[in-house]
Design an enzyme around this catalytic site. Structure first.
Site, mmCIF file in Angstrom:
data_model
loop_
_atom_site.group_PDB
_atom_site.id
_atom_site.type_symbol
_atom_site.label_atom_id
_atom_site.label_comp_id
_atom_site.label_asym_id
_atom_site.label_seq_id
_atom_site.Cartn_x
_atom_site.Cartn_y
_atom_site.Cartn_z
ATOM 1 C CG HIS A 9 -34.310 -49.821 17.849
ATOM 2 N ND1 HIS A 9 -33.231 -48.961 17.944
ATOM 3 C CD2 HIS A 9 -34.859 -49.598 16.634
ATOM 4 C CE1 HIS A 9 -33.118 -48.259 16.837
ATOM 5 N NE2 HIS A 9 -34.097 -48.625 16.018
ATOM 6 C CD GLU A 83 -36.970 -47.939 10.214
ATOM 7 O OE1 GLU A 83 -38.101 -48.068 9.686
ATOM 8 O OE2 GLU A 83 -36.715 -47.130 11.127
#
Length: 215
Positions: A9, A83
Site C-alpha cells: 500500500h 498486516e
C-alpha cells in the site's frame, strides 16, 4: 504460466513517523495517494486480470485507485492479507519499542519465528494466515493477479512460497507502493523481482506510463 504481483500500500502518516501500524486502520496520506496513482500508471502496460486486497483502508484505497485506472475488477478483500498484529507495539515508534521492550525486541528481530509480540502475533502465525489467503486467491484463477497488501504480509507470502527461514524474510526490503512479482508454473515458483519502485522515482507521468513491468 501465472503471475502474482504484490503491491504494498501507499504511504501513511505513521509510515513517515516510523510507527508500527499492524492491524490499526491508518489511512493513506496525500503522498500515499500519489504513489498509488503512479503505480497504476506503471501497471498500464500489463493486463491485470483481477485485484485482491487486505481489508485495511490503506490497502483498499491503493487497490481501488489502481482498479479504476486499469479497469481491473476487485476480486475480493481478504482478512488473511492484513498486516502482522503488532499488539502492544502498535502506534509506538521503533525507538520507543526498542527502549520499552529491549530484550523481547532484540529477540524478535533476530528470531521472528520464535517470539510472539506482546498482545500480538508471531511471524509463524502470520505466515500460516497469509498462506490461507494465497490459497484462496490461487483457487480463484486469473493469469495476472495483483495482490495489494502490507510489508509484513508480503514478506510472509514470500516465506510461504519459497519455504524460507522466517528470519530471512525481514532482510527483504518492501517499500511503500513497491512491486514484487512471482511466476508460477505447475509446481514451480520463481521470483521475478522484488521492491521495484522505479515509478516513484520519476516525475513525468508519460514516462511512468511507458515504463515496462519486468516480468
Amino acid at each position: 504460466m501465472r503471475r502474482l504481483i504484490f503491491l504494498r500500500h501507499g504511504k501513511t502518516e505513521w509510515n513517515g513517523q516510523f510507527r508500527y501500524q499492524g492491524k490499526t486502520d491508518v489511512p493513506l496520506n496525500d503522498e500515499g495517494r500519489m504513489q498509488a496513482d503512479r503505480t497504476a500508471l506503471r501497471l498500464n502496460s500489463l493486463k491485470v486480470d483481477v485485484i485482491y486486497a487486505s481489508v485495511l483502508s490503506r490497502a483498499i484505497e491503493t487497490a481501488e485507485r489502481v482498479s479504476r485506472h486499469l479497469g481491473a475488477p476487485l476480486g475480493g478483500l481478504l482478512e488473511e492479507l492484513v498486516e502482522m498484529d503488532f499488539g502492544n507495539w502498535e502506534g509506538m515508534q521503533v525507538a520507543e519499542v526498542e527502549n520499552a521492550y529491549k530484550e523481547v525486541y532484540a529477540q524478535w528481530r533476530k528470531f521472528p519465528e520464535k517470539v510472539k509480540i506482546p498482545g500480538g502475533e508471531s511471524f509463524v502465525e502470520v505466515v500460516e494466515r497469509v498462506n490461507r489467503g494465497m490459497k484462496k486467491i490461487l483457487d480463484d484463477g486469473g493469469e495476472n493477479v495483483l495482490v495489494v497488501a502490507h510489508g509484513g504480509s508480503i514478506r510472509a507470502a514470500l516465506t510461504g512460497f519459497f519455504a524460507m527461514d522466517a528470519s530471512a524474510a525481514w532482510r527483504t526490503r518492501i517499500d511503500n507502493c513497491s512491486l514484487t512479482s512471482l511466476e508460477l508454473w505447475r509446481d514451480r515458483v520463481m521470483l521475478s523481482f522484488t521492491n521495484d519502485t522505479l515509478h516513484l522515482l520519476v516525475e513525468d507521468p508519460d514516462f511512468v506510463r511507458n515504463l515496462p513491468v519486468l516480468i
